[in-house]
Structure formats: structure tokens, C-alpha cells
Motif scaffolding. Sequence first.
Motif, PDB file in Angstrom:
ATOM      1  N   UNK A  52       0.860  -1.196   0.000  1.00  0.00           N
ATOM      2  CA  UNK A  52       0.000   0.000   0.000  1.00  0.00           C
ATOM      3  C   UNK A  52       0.887   1.235   0.000  1.00  0.00           C
ATOM      4  N   UNK A  53       0.683   2.119  -0.975  1.00  0.00           N
ATOM      5  CA  UNK A  53       1.510   3.323  -1.081  1.00  0.00           C
ATOM      6  C   UNK A  53       0.724   4.596  -0.792  1.00  0.00           C
ATOM      7  N   UNK A  54      -0.520   4.469  -0.333  1.00  0.00           N
ATOM      8  CA  UNK A  54      -1.335   5.652  -0.011  1.00  0.00           C
ATOM      9  C   UNK A  54      -1.379   5.835   1.506  1.00  0.00           C
ATOM     10  N   UNK A  55      -0.760   6.901   1.982  1.00  0.00           N
ATOM     11  CA  UNK A  55      -0.731   7.172   3.420  1.00  0.00           C
ATOM     12  C   UNK A  55      -2.130   7.409   3.970  1.00  0.00           C
ATOM     13  N   UNK A  56      -3.026   7.949   3.145  1.00  0.00           N
ATOM     14  CA  UNK A  56      -4.386   8.245   3.590  1.00  0.00           C
ATOM     15  C   UNK A  56      -5.353   7.090   3.462  1.00  0.00           C
ATOM     16  N   UNK A  57      -4.867   5.921   3.097  1.00  0.00           N
ATOM     17  CA  UNK A  57      -5.731   4.737   2.964  1.00  0.00           C
ATOM     18  C   UNK A  57      -6.530   4.543   4.248  1.00  0.00           C
ATOM     19  N   UNK A  58      -7.841   4.397   4.116  1.00  0.00           N
ATOM     20  CA  UNK A  58      -8.698   4.201   5.287  1.00  0.00           C
ATOM     21  C   UNK A  58      -8.680   2.739   5.703  1.00  0.00           C
ATOM     22  N   UNK A  59      -8.352   2.494   6.955  1.00  0.00           N
ATOM     23  CA  UNK A  59      -8.357   1.145   7.504  1.00  0.00           C
ATOM     24  C   UNK A  59      -9.587   0.961   8.360  1.00  0.00           C
ATOM     25  N   UNK A  60     -10.111  -0.246   8.365  1.00  0.00           N
ATOM     26  CA  UNK A  60     -11.285  -0.578   9.172  1.00  0.00           C
ATOM     27  C   UNK A  60     -10.995  -1.842   9.974  1.00  0.00           C
ATOM     28  N   UNK A  61     -11.881  -2.152  10.909  1.00  0.00           N
ATOM     29  CA  UNK A  61     -11.693  -3.328  11.746  1.00  0.00           C
ATOM     30  C   UNK A  61     -11.405  -4.575  10.925  1.00  0.00           C
ATOM     31  N   UNK A  62     -10.410  -5.336  11.357  1.00  0.00           N
ATOM     32  CA  UNK A  62     -10.039  -6.564  10.673  1.00  0.00           C
ATOM     33  C   UNK A  62      -8.878  -6.415   9.712  1.00  0.00           C
ATOM     34  N   UNK A  63      -8.582  -5.176   9.272  1.00  0.00           N
ATOM     35  CA  UNK A  63      -7.444  -4.960   8.369  1.00  0.00           C
ATOM     36  C   UNK A  63      -6.150  -5.275   9.115  1.00  0.00           C
ATOM     37  N   UNK A  64      -5.196  -5.894   8.415  1.00  0.00           N
ATOM     38  CA  UNK A  64      -3.906  -6.231   9.013  1.00  0.00           C
ATOM     39  C   UNK A  64      -2.814  -5.463   8.279  1.00  0.00           C
TER      40      UNK A  64
END
Length: 77
Positions: A52-64
Motif C-alpha cells: 500500500x503506497x497511499x498514506x491516507x488509505x482508510x483502515x477498518x476493523x479486521x485490516x492487518x
Amino acid sequence: MAHPDGAASDVPIRDASIRLGQFLKLAGLIDSGADAKSVISDGLVRVNGDVETRRGRQLRGGDVVVFDGRGARVTAG
């Protein structure tokens, strides 16, 4: 190399989502926002096994998230 789920520590977040750069700091995988920008743009961070090269990528529960051989799983606070 992606880690199996068992190798990731759970890191609770306050809201429904968090940006990747913020999560790296919260999880203790990096020391500063400048470090986050650098390691993400260099392609050194994986989310759910993919670079992943996007610093603003939105993470949600369960993402590792994996960086430098250490993994952290997003969990709802």
C-alpha cells in the motif's frame, strides 16, 4: 511477506476507520508521521497482504498492517 493472522497484535481504534499513516504510529510500528510517509511511499508497508503506497488509505476493523516484520490488526475500540 504477509504474516498469518496469528502473528498480528490487535490495536484498538476509537472511530470506525483510521488512516494508514496514523495507524502505523498508533500501533508503534513507526516513530513519526515523517517516517510513515517515507516507508509507505517506498512500498515497505502491506495492508491485508498487498503493498500500500497511499498514506491516507482508510483502515477498518479486521485490516492487518505489516511493516518491518511486525503486524498489527485494526480492531474496533
